[in-house]
Design an enzyme around this catalytic site. Structure first.
Site, PDB file in Angstrom:
ATOM      1  CG  ASN A  59      -7.242-129.853  16.138  1.00 50.41           C
ATOM      2  OD1 ASN A  59      -7.719-130.368  15.122  1.00 50.41           O
ATOM      3  ND2 ASN A  59      -7.322-128.563  16.381  1.00 50.41           N
TER       4      ASN A  59
ATOM      5  CD  GLN B  95      -3.620-132.973  18.797  1.00 54.06           C
ATOM      6  OE1 GLN B  95      -3.285-133.615  19.808  1.00 54.06           O
ATOM      7  NE2 GLN B  95      -3.326-131.698  18.647  1.00 54.06           N
TER       8      GLN B  95
ATOM      9  CB  CYS C 280      -3.449-123.371  15.496  1.00 52.20           C
ATOM     10  SG  CYS C 280      -2.281-124.559  16.103  1.00 52.20           S
TER      11      CYS C 280
ATOM     12  CB  ALA D 151       1.856-131.017  11.309  1.00 52.90           C
ATOM     13  CB  THR D 152       1.320-125.753   9.431  1.00 50.27           C
ATOM     14  OG1 THR D 152       0.652-125.752  10.698  1.00 50.27           O
ATOM     15  CG2 THR D 152       0.678-124.721   8.527  1.00 50.27           C
TER      16      THR D 152
ATOM     17  CG  HIS E  98       4.759-128.756  18.694  1.00 44.09           C
ATOM     18  ND1 HIS E  98       3.814-128.042  19.378  1.00 44.09           N
ATOM     19  CD2 HIS E  98       4.393-128.701  17.397  1.00 44.09           C
ATOM     20  CE1 HIS E  98       2.919-127.569  18.522  1.00 44.09           C
ATOM     21  NE2 HIS E  98       3.254-127.967  17.302  1.00 44.09           N
TER      22      HIS E  98
ATOM     23  CB  THR F  67      20.038-126.969   5.780  1.00 51.21           C
ATOM     24  OG1 THR F  67      20.733-126.427   4.659  1.00 51.21           O
ATOM     25  CG2 THR F  67      20.996-127.785   6.632  1.00 51.21           C
TER      26      THR F  67
HETATM   27  N1  PLP Z   1      -2.843-130.751  12.737  1.00 50.03           N
HETATM   28  C1  PLP Z   1      -3.344-130.905  13.965  1.00 50.03           C
HETATM   29  C2  PLP Z   1      -4.430-131.908  14.187  1.00 50.03           C
HETATM   30  C3  PLP Z   1      -2.862-130.136  15.027  1.00 50.03           C
HETATM   31  O1  PLP Z   1      -3.376-130.297  16.255  1.00 50.03           O
HETATM   32  C4  PLP Z   1      -1.847-129.192  14.772  1.00 50.03           C
HETATM   33  C5  PLP Z   1      -1.363-128.310  15.856  1.00 50.03           C
HETATM   34  O2  PLP Z   1      -2.118-127.725  16.590  1.00 50.03           O
HETATM   35  C6  PLP Z   1      -1.348-129.097  13.468  1.00 50.03           C
HETATM   36  C7  PLP Z   1      -1.868-129.882  12.473  1.00 50.03           C
HETATM   37  C8  PLP Z   1      -0.244-128.140  13.129  1.00 50.03           C
HETATM   38  O3  PLP Z   1       0.976-128.644  13.616  1.00 50.03           O
HETATM   39  P1  PLP Z   1       2.273-127.723  13.631  1.00 50.03           P
HETATM   40  O4  PLP Z   1       2.172-126.884  14.869  1.00 50.03           O
HETATM   41  O5  PLP Z   1       3.425-128.676  13.660  1.00 50.03           O
HETATM   42  O6  PLP Z   1       2.256-126.906  12.388  1.00 50.03           O
END
Ligand code: PLP
Length: 372
Positions: free
Chosen positions: A145, A175, A316, A68-69, A197, A233
Site C-alpha cells: 500500500n 491493494q 492508516c 480487511a483489518t 472501499h 449480522t
Molecule cells: N491492507 C492494506 C494493504 C491496506 O491498504 C489497507 C487499508 O489501508 C488495509 C489492509 C486495511 O483495510 P480496511 O480499511 O478495510 O481495514
C-alpha cells in the site's frame, strides 16, 4: 478537486450507492430470517459471495468481515495450526498485519520478520532463511500500500510448501484486488484478505477468501452467521455494494491508469534529487517517491491548497509506522521525510493529470527555492 489518494480510499461508484440504497430502504431484512423477503436478501448475499469468489479464481469460500483489518486479524489469531510453530511475516505488511504480528510476538510466539529489498519487494534470500520445517503461518502482502511493489506470491508459496507443507500461506490482497491478476489457487495462497472501499465500494466491508478444505477458528463468536465461522449480522448493503464495485472496477481501463502513472513518473524524471520507488513489478495504481530536502507533509499541504490531494505512505499509519516500510528498504530520514504517495483511481482523467503534474513540479521547485 483532483483526488490522488485512491490507495487510502475511493469514492464509491454511483451504481454502488444506488444498489446499497435498495438494501437500506426496501430489502432491509435480516438474511438469517426465514420469511420470503429475508430469504431473497440472503440470495443476494450469496450471489455477491459467489461473484467475489469467482473473481478470485474460485476453489475457496468468501467470508465477509467488517474490514480487511478484521480479515488480517482473524488470520493472525486463528491460522496458527495447533498453536505451534513459527510465523513468518514481511516487514512490508500493512499496519493491520504488522501490528498483529507484533501482538503474537508479545505473546511469546516465534515471529520472524523478512527484510525488503531496496525496491520494496520481499527479499527472497532472507525469506528462505526465515522459513523452516516448523513454520505454521506465512503472511506476505500482495501489493504494498505504500510503494506499490508487487510480491511474487507463487514463488514465495512454492518455497514455503517445499520447506513446510503444513504451513498456511496468507496474503493481504487489499491493494491488488481488481488491479492485478488475482487467482488465489494459481498464486498458491490459502487465505486472502480484501476490502471494498479501495475499489469504489463502501468503507467497513471486507472479506477473507479461504481455500477449500481449510477451516479457521472463529475470531468473533455469537449467532453463527457466515457458516458458524464469523458471527454478526452481515452488512448486506455493503456486501452487495462490494460485488457491484468489483464488477464496475473490473471494467475500468487499467492501461489508461498505467499511462497516467508513467506520465507522472516521466514528469518527475526532470527533477533532481527525487527517488521513485519502483519494484521489478509495480502496481500501475501507486507511484511512491521521495523528494529529498522537502518534508512530505508540507508538499501535501501546499498541493491541497491548490485542490490536489495526495497521500503520505499509508493513511492508516502514524508517522513512525509509515517510516517502517521505507526503513526496511534501507532508506534513511531524508527519503522517509520526503516520501509521498500518488495513487490513481477510476475517476482520474488525463486532462486533470496535466494540471496535477505541472502543479506538482512547480510546487516542488517553489518549495525548494524557498528553503535555499
Ligand atoms: N491492507 C492494506 C494493504 C491496506 O491498504 C489497507 C487499508 O489501508 C488495509 C489492509 C486495511 O483495510 P480496511 O480499511 O478495510 O481495514
Amino acid at each position: 478537486m483532483i483526488y490522488l489518494d485512491n490507495a487510502a480510499t475511493t469514492r464509491p461508484f454511483d451504481s454502488v450507492i444506488q444498489r446499497m440504497e435498495t438494501f437500506y430502504k426496501e430489502a432491509y431484512f435480516n438474511p438469517s430470517a426465514l420469511y420470503a423477503p429475508a430469504m431473497r436478501v440472503e440470495d443476494e448475499l450469496e450471489k455477491a459471495r459467489d461473484y467475489i469468489n469467482n473473481v478470485l479464481g474460485g476453489g475457496g469460500k468468501v467470508f465477509f468481515t467488517s474490514c480487511a483489518t478484521e480479515s488480517n486479524t482473524w488470520v493472525y489469531h486463528s491460522a496458527r495450526k495447533n498453536k505451534k510453530g513459527n510465523v513468518v511475516v514481511s516487514m512490508g505488511e500493512h499496519a493491520s498485519g504488522y501490528e498483529n504480528a507484533q501482538a503474537l510476538l508479545g505473546q511469546g510466539i516465534d515471529v520472524r520478520f523478512v527484510r525488503l529489498t531496496k525496491s520494496g519487494a520481499v527479499d527472497m534470500a532472507d525469506f528462505m532463511q526465515k522459513i523452516d520445517a516448523d513454520t505454521c503461518l506465512v503472511s506476505i502482502i500482495h501489493c504494498s500500500n505504500e510503494t506499490g511493489a508487487v510480491n511474487d506470491l507463487r514463488a514465495l508459496s512454492d518455497a514455503v510448501k517445499r520447506v513446510a507443507p503444513q504451513a498456511l500461506f496468507h496474503s493481504d490482497g487489499v491493494q491488488a484486488l481488481g488491479k492485478l491478476p488475482v487467482h488465489c489457487c494459481a498464486l498458491g495462497v490459502d487465505l486472502y484478505s480484501v476490502s471494498a472501499h479501495k475499489i469504489g465500494g463502501a468503507k467497513g466491508v471486507g472479506a477473507l477468501w479461504v481455500r477449500d478444505g481449510i477451516r479457521l477458528q472463529p475470531l468473533i463468536v455469537g449467532g453463527g452467521q457466515e457458516q458458524n465461522t464469523r458471527s454478526g449480522t452481515e452488512n448486506v448493503a455493503g456486501i452487495v455494494g462490494f460485488a457491484e464495485a468489483l464488477r464496475v472496477f473490473l471494467q475500468t481501463d487499467g492501461k489508461q491508469i498505467a499511462m497516467l502513472r508513467q506520465n507522472m513518473q516521466s514528469a518527475l524524471a526532470g527533477l533532481e534529487n527525487v527517488t521513485v520507488h519502483n519494484a521489478q513489478e509495480n502496481s500501475p495504481y501507486i507511484l511512491s517517491f521521495s523528494v529529498l530536502g522537502l518534508k512530505a507533509e508540507i508538499l501535501q499541504r501546499k498541493l491541497a491548497e491548490q485542490n490536489i490531494l495526495i497521500g503520505l505512505g499509508s493513511a492508516c499509519a502514524s508517522r513512525w509506522k509509515k517510516n517502517r516500510v521505507l526503513a526496511a528498504m534501507g532508506y534513511g530520514m531524508p527519503h522517509i521525510e520526503g516520501n509521498v504517495r500518488i495513487s490513481f483511481g477510476a475517476n482520474n482523467l488525463q486532462d486533470d493529470m496535466v494540471y496535477a503534474q505541472k502543479t506538482l513540479i512547480d510546487t516542488i521547485n517553489a518549495l525548494r527555492t524557498n528553503i535555499r
